[in-house]
Design an enzyme around this catalytic site. Structure first.
Site, mmCIF file in Angstrom:
data_model
loop_
_atom_site.group_PDB
_atom_site.id
_atom_site.type_symbol
_atom_site.label_atom_id
_atom_site.label_comp_id
_atom_site.label_asym_id
_atom_site.label_seq_id
_atom_site.Cartn_x
_atom_site.Cartn_y
_atom_site.Cartn_z
ATOM 1 N N TYR A 1 46.811 48.744 42.480
ATOM 2 C CA TYR A 1 47.773 48.172 43.438
ATOM 3 C C TYR A 1 49.079 48.965 43.496
ATOM 4 O O TYR A 1 50.089 48.443 43.980
ATOM 5 C CB TYR A 1 48.144 46.735 43.042
ATOM 6 C CG TYR A 1 47.006 45.839 42.627
ATOM 7 C CD1 TYR A 1 46.085 45.377 43.560
ATOM 8 C CD2 TYR A 1 46.869 45.427 41.303
ATOM 9 C CE1 TYR A 1 45.056 44.530 43.172
ATOM 10 C CE2 TYR A 1 45.849 44.583 40.913
ATOM 11 C CZ TYR A 1 44.939 44.147 41.852
ATOM 12 O OH TYR A 1 43.927 43.311 41.464
ATOM 13 N N TYR B 1 46.622 39.422 34.414
ATOM 14 C CA TYR B 1 45.815 40.455 35.065
ATOM 15 C C TYR B 1 45.840 41.770 34.294
ATOM 16 O O TYR B 1 45.820 42.854 34.874
ATOM 17 C CB TYR B 1 46.264 40.646 36.537
ATOM 18 C CG TYR B 1 46.279 39.324 37.293
ATOM 19 C CD1 TYR B 1 45.100 38.611 37.494
ATOM 20 C CD2 TYR B 1 47.468 38.754 37.769
ATOM 21 C CE1 TYR B 1 45.098 37.387 38.150
ATOM 22 C CE2 TYR B 1 47.481 37.529 38.427
ATOM 23 C CZ TYR B 1 46.298 36.851 38.611
ATOM 24 O OH TYR B 1 46.299 35.644 39.257
ATOM 25 N N ARG C 1 46.276 47.742 36.980
ATOM 26 C CA ARG C 1 47.189 47.393 38.077
ATOM 27 C C ARG C 1 47.904 48.610 38.708
ATOM 28 O O ARG C 1 47.988 48.687 39.923
ATOM 29 C CB ARG C 1 48.218 46.340 37.622
ATOM 30 C CG ARG C 1 47.573 45.044 37.107
ATOM 31 C CD ARG C 1 48.545 43.889 37.006
ATOM 32 N NE ARG C 1 48.946 43.429 38.315
ATOM 33 C CZ ARG C 1 50.074 43.728 38.898
ATOM 34 N NH1 ARG C 1 50.973 44.479 38.273
ATOM 35 N NH2 ARG C 1 50.350 43.307 40.115
ATOM 36 N N GLY D 1 50.760 31.804 43.189
ATOM 37 C CA GLY D 1 51.313 32.915 43.943
ATOM 38 C C GLY D 1 52.768 33.251 43.719
ATOM 39 O O GLY D 1 53.224 34.297 44.169
ATOM 40 N N GLU E 1 48.697 25.889 41.245
ATOM 41 C CA GLU E 1 47.790 26.765 40.478
ATOM 42 C C GLU E 1 48.457 28.066 40.047
ATOM 43 O O GLU E 1 48.041 29.154 40.452
ATOM 44 C CB GLU E 1 46.576 27.136 41.353
ATOM 45 C CG GLU E 1 45.769 25.997 41.887
ATOM 46 C CD GLU E 1 44.707 26.456 42.900
ATOM 47 O OE1 GLU E 1 44.762 27.614 43.366
ATOM 48 O OE2 GLU E 1 43.834 25.652 43.219
ATOM 49 N N PRO E 2 49.491 28.004 39.235
ATOM 50 C CA PRO E 2 50.159 29.258 38.858
ATOM 51 C C PRO E 2 49.369 30.049 37.818
ATOM 52 O O PRO E 2 48.746 29.481 36.920
ATOM 53 C CB PRO E 2 51.480 28.770 38.240
ATOM 54 C CG PRO E 2 51.177 27.410 37.716
ATOM 55 C CD PRO E 2 50.096 26.830 38.591
ATOM 56 N N GLY E 3 49.383 31.347 37.966
ATOM 57 C CA GLY E 3 48.748 32.229 36.976
ATOM 58 C C GLY E 3 49.777 33.208 36.463
ATOM 59 O O GLY E 3 50.329 33.073 35.368
ATOM 60 N N ARG E 4 50.103 34.177 37.316
ATOM 61 C CA ARG E 4 51.017 35.258 36.939
ATOM 62 C C ARG E 4 52.364 34.737 36.439
ATOM 63 O O ARG E 4 52.898 35.242 35.457
ATOM 64 C CB ARG E 4 51.231 36.154 38.154
ATOM 65 C CG ARG E 4 51.970 37.439 37.856
ATOM 66 C CD ARG E 4 52.386 38.137 39.149
ATOM 67 N NE ARG E 4 51.348 38.201 40.140
ATOM 68 C CZ ARG E 4 50.547 39.250 40.335
ATOM 69 N NH1 ARG E 4 50.672 40.319 39.598
ATOM 70 N NH2 ARG E 4 49.635 39.217 41.294
ATOM 71 N N CYS F 1 39.331 59.894 32.025
ATOM 72 C CA CYS F 1 39.091 61.100 32.805
ATOM 73 C C CYS F 1 39.173 60.837 34.297
ATOM 74 O O CYS F 1 38.177 60.941 35.019
ATOM 75 C CB CYS F 1 37.734 61.676 32.439
ATOM 76 S SG CYS F 1 37.672 62.098 30.721
HETATM 77 N N1 LLP Z 1 44.753 30.122 43.019
HETATM 78 C C1 LLP Z 1 43.872 30.921 43.649
HETATM 79 C C2 LLP Z 1 42.883 30.319 44.529
HETATM 80 C C3 LLP Z 1 43.919 32.316 43.465
HETATM 81 O O1 LLP Z 1 43.055 33.088 44.113
HETATM 82 C C4 LLP Z 1 44.888 32.879 42.605
HETATM 83 C C5 LLP Z 1 44.960 34.319 42.379
HETATM 84 C C6 LLP Z 1 45.777 32.003 41.945
HETATM 85 C C7 LLP Z 1 45.686 30.646 42.180
HETATM 86 C C8 LLP Z 1 46.824 32.490 40.995
HETATM 87 O O2 LLP Z 1 47.759 33.284 41.632
HETATM 88 P P1 LLP Z 1 49.056 33.778 40.825
HETATM 89 O O3 LLP Z 1 49.903 32.575 40.525
HETATM 90 O O4 LLP Z 1 48.600 34.453 39.604
HETATM 91 O O5 LLP Z 1 49.708 34.716 41.779
HETATM 92 N N2 LLP Z 1 44.672 41.000 40.098
HETATM 93 C C9 LLP Z 1 45.818 40.867 40.987
HETATM 94 C C10 LLP Z 1 46.117 39.429 41.338
HETATM 95 C C11 LLP Z 1 44.956 38.698 41.983
HETATM 96 C C12 LLP Z 1 45.252 37.264 42.287
HETATM 97 C C13 LLP Z 1 44.030 36.558 42.730
HETATM 98 N N3 LLP Z 1 44.192 35.158 42.965
HETATM 99 C C14 LLP Z 1 47.023 41.553 40.344
HETATM 100 O O6 LLP Z 1 46.894 42.080 39.239
HETATM 101 O O7 LLP Z 1 48.098 41.594 40.948
#
Ligand code: LLP
Length: 420
Positions: free
Chosen positions: A319, A374, A315, A242, A276-279, A345
């Site tokens: 959003y 994403y 996105r 997050g 659990e980092p993603g973004r 379109c």
């Molecule tokens: N852990 C869990 C359980 C999650 O649901 C998520 C993201 C993450 C970790 C990773 O979160 P991050 O570090 O990436 O913020 N499609 C949306 C974002 C959806 C996120 C869903 N869950 C966007 O493009 O902003």
């Protein structure tokens, strides 16, 4: 200036590390996603350093970008994986992330997925509800194995982020309400073939402040203390993902500050921390490169029409997200105000309204920034547009890490029944 340090301008031309974007475009065609391997590695190492004083497993959130080259890069650095489907488990394993570093956080896991995860021997199920736990127990019993579990706890904390990516409020569908948690753990301890080992929380994505994390972790710490009193052995706390990124001018707390919050709130519990980092690993490690198809002068506005569309980056339309839009060649410094749009379109296929961009003409290359997370994973073939290829760059090399499909491949994936 670019906010993405691995996409610098050299003599007014944008590069990905040490490769000119225009050289990649010549070979690959547009649109394409372009990832910096070095940026991904540096971001991951930033987490490693920030959490080095705590017993931590970094489980990359595969949903942010699940390309095998990305996962392999992270696997080699020691990353685990946070997955939400059997598909993501398979991707993580295929990239060399061992099962004992995988946590499975799917929101509505189905039987076949649970069975697959159990057979692989994953580290932990992050369980979303009591009925899901019962299902896991039944399947584990049938397979004569044990499922290590944590409940995902909904702490009822406001993450101050976009409503569509906020997950930790009581009104959201995620997790077990914190008020019911002790009861849920009591039930878990009574079920066969279940090993209660952790507590999990994830309150949302693109968080730009530490306060919501702090509040959530405070509540989780109290819960862990209560659960220990109840006789459970909690050895793992999954603090979710997050941490946001800078898309335009957001000031994001550092990974060190984030880790310090986790330590301050949870350190005394002597648990293993999963993050659990993603973004924050991928977002600013990738861009989309697109070509200007044409400039259209409407009655009120000038439209910069790109060959990338909402099917490549959803996105902005989903959003209202802001992505920087930069000319790849800024030799001509004249600026113009455009509505930057795609070819799909739909009116929603708009990347930005009234945006100042370098004056552009047909054929010019445009970079849409901060698309490493994403982006490709949320792409579709809407309007029968081919999924854009993905390219990875490292230093002065680049490789296509997912090729553009051919029209034949896409059309031949359908079949027509004899009775049509
Ligand atoms: N852990 C869990 C359980 C999650 O649901 C998520 C993201 C993450 C970790 C990773 O979160 P991050 O570090 O990436 O913020 N499609 C949306 C974002 C959806 C996120 C869903 N869950 C966007 O493009 O902003």
């Amino acid at each position: 200036m670019t906010i993405q340090t691995h996409f610098p301008y050299i003599s007014s031309k944008m590069f990905a590390e040490n490769v000119a974007i225009s050289d990649i475009a010549k070979q690959v065609g547009t649109p394409f996603y372009c990832y910096s391997n070095t940026a991904i590695s540096q971001n991951f190492k930033g987490y490693q350093q920030a959490f080095s004083e705590q017993d931590t497993l970094i489980c990359y959130a595969v949903k942010a970008n699940s390309n095998q080259a990305v996962l392999s890069t992270l696997a080699k650095l020691g990353s685990g994986a946070d997955v939400v489907s059997e598909g993501e488990i398979r991707r993580a394993l295929a990239a060399g992330i061992p099962a004992d570093k995988i946590v499975y956080s799917g929101v509505a896991k189905v039987e076949s997925e649970i069975e697959y995860a159990l057979n692989q021997g994953i580290f932990q199920f992050n369980v979303e509800s009591e009925p899901e736990l019962e299902l896991i127990s039944q399947i584990a019993t049938r397979l004569n194995t044990t499922a290590a579990i944590a409940f995902r706890i909904n702490p009822d904390v406001c993450a101050n982020t976009h409503a569509k990516i906020s997950t930790g409020k009581a009104e959201n569908k995620f997790g077990v309400p914190i008020s019911k948690a002790r009861l849920a753990y009591k039930q878990a301890a009574s079920l066969p073939n279940i090993k209660v080992q952790g507590v999990d929380v994830h309150i949302g994505s693109q968080l730009t402040q530490l306060a919501p994390f702090e509040e959530a972790y405070k509540r989780i710490a109290q819960l862990v203390t209560d659960l220990t009193e109840d006789g459970h052995e909690i050895s793992v706390i999954d603090i979710g993902g997050g941490l946001g990124i800078t898309y335009s001018d957001e000031v994001i707390p550092s990974k060190k500050e984030y880790a310090a919050v986790a330590k301050a709130q949870l350190g005394h519990l002597a648990c293993k921390i999963i993050v659990e980092p993603g973004r924050s690993l991928l977002g600013n490690a990738g861009i989309i490169v697109s070509s200007v198809v044409l400039i259209k002068t409407g009655e009120e506005r000038q439209f910069l029409m790109l060959d990338a569309g909402m099917n490549d980056l959803i996105r902005p339309s989903m959003y209202d997200a802001h992505h920087e839009i930069l000319a790849v060649d800024t030799t001509n410094t004249a600026q113009k105000i455009y509505d930057v749009v795609g070819p799909v379109c739909e009116t929603g296929d708009t990347f930005s309204k009234s945006r100042q961009v370098n004056e552009s003409k047909s054929g010019d290359l445009i970079a849409i920034m901060s698309c490493g997370a994403y982006g490709a994973v949320m792409a579709s073939t809407y309007n029968t547009r081919m999924l854009a290829p993905e390219v990875m760059v490292k230093d002065n090399e680049f490789a296509i890490v997912r090729a553009r499909p051919t029209y034949e491949e896409v059309i031949n994936a359908d079949s027509v029944p004899s009775w049509v």
